[in-house]
Design an enzyme around this catalytic site. Structure first.
Site, short mmCIF file in Angstrom:
data_model
loop_
_atom_site.label_atom_id
_atom_site.label_comp_id
_atom_site.label_asym_id
_atom_site.label_seq_id
_atom_site.Cartn_x
_atom_site.Cartn_y
_atom_site.Cartn_z
CB CYS A 150 3.97 24.99 -1.80
SG CYS A 150 3.11 24.97 -0.23
CG HIS A 193 1.51 27.07 -4.46
ND1 HIS A 193 0.81 25.94 -4.13
CD2 HIS A 193 1.91 27.63 -3.28
CE1 HIS A 193 0.79 25.82 -2.81
NE2 HIS A 193 1.44 26.84 -2.27
CG ASN A 208 -1.23 26.08 0.33
OD1 ASN A 208 -0.97 25.13 -0.40
ND2 ASN A 208 -0.30 26.87 0.82
O1 UT7 Z 1 2.21 27.72 0.58
C1 UT7 Z 1 3.50 28.09 0.64
C2 UT7 Z 1 3.98 29.07 1.56
N1 UT7 Z 1 3.03 29.81 2.32
C3 UT7 Z 1 2.58 31.00 1.91
O2 UT7 Z 1 2.85 31.43 0.81
C4 UT7 Z 1 1.80 31.82 2.91
C5 UT7 Z 1 2.35 33.21 2.97
N2 UT7 Z 1 1.75 34.03 4.00
C6 UT7 Z 1 0.45 34.45 3.95
O3 UT7 Z 1 -0.30 34.07 3.09
C7 UT7 Z 1 0.01 35.48 4.98
O4 UT7 Z 1 1.15 35.96 5.65
C8 UT7 Z 1 -1.01 34.93 6.01
C9 UT7 Z 1 -2.34 34.66 5.34
C10 UT7 Z 1 -0.48 33.68 6.68
C11 UT7 Z 1 -1.24 36.00 7.09
O5 UT7 Z 1 -1.68 37.21 6.50
P1 UT7 Z 1 -0.93 38.58 6.81
O6 UT7 Z 1 -1.67 39.61 6.07
O7 UT7 Z 1 0.51 38.41 6.48
O8 UT7 Z 1 -1.18 38.76 8.35
P2 UT7 Z 1 -0.12 38.91 9.52
O9 UT7 Z 1 0.51 37.59 9.84
O10 UT7 Z 1 0.79 40.07 9.24
O11 UT7 Z 1 -1.08 39.31 10.69
C12 UT7 Z 1 -1.84 40.53 10.67
C13 UT7 Z 1 -2.81 40.53 11.83
C14 UT7 Z 1 -2.18 40.11 13.14
O12 UT7 Z 1 -2.79 40.86 14.18
P3 UT7 Z 1 -2.05 42.12 14.83
O13 UT7 Z 1 -0.75 41.62 15.36
O14 UT7 Z 1 -1.88 43.09 13.68
O15 UT7 Z 1 -3.02 42.58 15.86
C15 UT7 Z 1 -2.57 38.67 13.28
O16 UT7 Z 1 -2.60 38.23 14.62
O17 UT7 Z 1 -3.85 39.57 11.58
C16 UT7 Z 1 -3.95 38.68 12.69
N3 UT7 Z 1 -4.38 37.37 12.21
C17 UT7 Z 1 -5.66 37.02 12.11
N4 UT7 Z 1 -6.82 37.67 12.37
C18 UT7 Z 1 -7.97 37.02 12.15
C19 UT7 Z 1 -3.61 36.35 11.79
N5 UT7 Z 1 -4.37 35.31 11.42
C20 UT7 Z 1 -5.66 35.71 11.61
C21 UT7 Z 1 -6.89 35.08 11.40
N6 UT7 Z 1 -8.02 35.77 11.68
N7 UT7 Z 1 -7.00 33.83 10.93
#
Ligand code: UT7
Length: 333
Positions: free
Chosen positions: A117, A257, A287
């Site tokens: 990225c 980004h 993204n």
């Molecule tokens: O581009 C360069 C590098 N990449 C980034 O900068 C991305 C960085 N990371 C992020 O943007 C975020 O971490 C994500 C958008 C990928 C995920 O968001 P988050 O707020 O960090 O969620 P999480 O991974 O901590 O998951 C929270 C909950 C989980 O459920 P439980 O375990 O709390 O029951 C996930 O399973 O949200 C759940 N979850 C979803 N729920 C509905 C994860 N993805 C989804 C989804 N829809 N698509």
């Protein structure tokens, strides 16, 4: 004695594919919902390049075609094409070469640059050096990615984030104090375990087993990457401001980004830049990896004025991160 040479952006071209993949459609593919995606990422829809044998170069070609038309450039006058991409058409030859051939840049050489990225910032900084050294007069820097080619549409944690797109800038020399003023670039390979593609490289070439195990798709530990992204992107943005004695009032635009709206807001807060001075298009494209920053410049070009101070900032796989201080070089037509 002549003044210091700098590389200034003299035009922007862009392209996004027609197909719009909405949050609603994703709800039919994985267990997710529009509300979760919108509040956690800021993304409403993304573009997807469809069709057989359509690689990243298809989008890069269109972006560069528009760029040379807008800048009235004879392709034979282009010296160098750098293509920032993580999804080249093929492992070799370089996508930059395919673009050069397509547009008829007969006198140019080209290469791809992979920094996930942060690819566009790395490529912009590299291209600017060739201009500032007086070596070349026209350098095309294109950021292009077909992320849909390496995304698992059964994995709700990644498939909601990424999209496809391409955008390009022309770099030319100037003796005025405009253009690429400064860059701070960093990388840390110890971040590899958190964001990578497991197979398909020389370490683990493609096998039937690797395909069956779905190892040719982006693997990301989202929460860990998020934590590093917030820290490094805001630190590097603050650092480039400090290095160049810039206060938040001096900055006309933050060009971040587009990975997650929450990472963008954290960076803007740290810099003291209000919402009206942040370029945002994550809601429409998601993204697009190497293409996010030039696509922002493409979308906001009509609002830019000569002399505007822009801070470009990125964080991505590698880990890689960086910021560039740009003084915009022209008023929009
Ligand atoms: O581009 C360069 C590098 N990449 C980034 O900068 C991305 C960085 N990371 C992020 O943007 C975020 O971490 C994500 C958008 C990928 C995920 O968001 P988050 O707020 O960090 O969620 P999480 O991974 O901590 O998951 C929270 C909950 C989980 O459920 P439980 O375990 O709390 O029951 C996930 O399973 O949200 C759940 N979850 C979803 N729920 C509905 C994860 N993805 C989804 C989804 N829809 N698509």
């Amino acid at each position: 004695m002549s003044n210091k040479l700098r590389a200034v952006i003299t035009g922007v071209g862009g392209y996004v594919p027609e197909y719009v993949l909405t949050n609603k459609e994703l709800e039919t593919m994985v267990d997710t919902n529009d509300e979760w995606i919108t509040t956690r990422t800021g993304i409403k829809e993304r573009r997807i390049l469809r069709g057989k044998d359509q690689g990243t170069s298809v989008m890069a070609n269109k972006a560069v075609e528009q760029l040379i038309e807008k800048t009235n450039t004879n392709p034979e006058d282009i010296d160098l094409i750098i293509c920032a991409t993580t999804t080249p058409d093929m492992i070799f030859p370089a996508t930059a070469n395919l673009v050069g051939d397509h547009i008829g840049a007969k006198n140019a050489f080209g290469y791809d640059l992979q920094a996930a990225c942060s690819g566009f910032l790395y490529a912009l900084t590299t291209g600017a050096q060739f201009i500032a050294s007086g070596t070349y007069k026209k350098v095309v820097v294109v950021g292009a990615d077909k992320m849909s080619s390496i995304i698992d549409y059964q994995d709700r944690t990644t498939c909601i984030i990424f999209g496809d797109g391409a955008a390009a800038v022309m770099l030319e020399p100037t003796e005025e104090a405009y253009g690429v003023m400064d860059s701070v670039l960093q990388s840390d390979g110890s971040g590899a375990p958190y964001l990578h593609l497991k197979a398909g490289g020389s370490r683990r070439p493609a096998t039937i087993e690797s395909v069956t195990a779905r190892e040719h798709f982006v693997y990301q530990e989202g929460a860990t990457v998020f934590k590093y992204a917030v820290k490094h992107m805001s630190d590097v943005a603050a650092k480039i401001m400090q290095n160049n004695n810039l206060t938040s009032e001096d900055i006309k635009w933050l060009v971040p980004h587009q990975a997650n709206r929450r990472i963008i807001d954290a960076t803007a807060n740290r810099m003291g830049v209000g919402e009206d001075r942040i370029m945002i298009n994550i809601h429409k494209y998601g993204n697009t990896t190497s293409a996010t920053i030039p696509l922002c410049l493409w979308d906001y070009e009509s609002q830019l004025k000569k002399g505007d101070n822009l801070i470009l900032a990125a964080f991505g796989g590698g880990f890689t991160w960086g910021a560039t201080y740009l003084k915009w070089g022209y008023d929009a037509q």
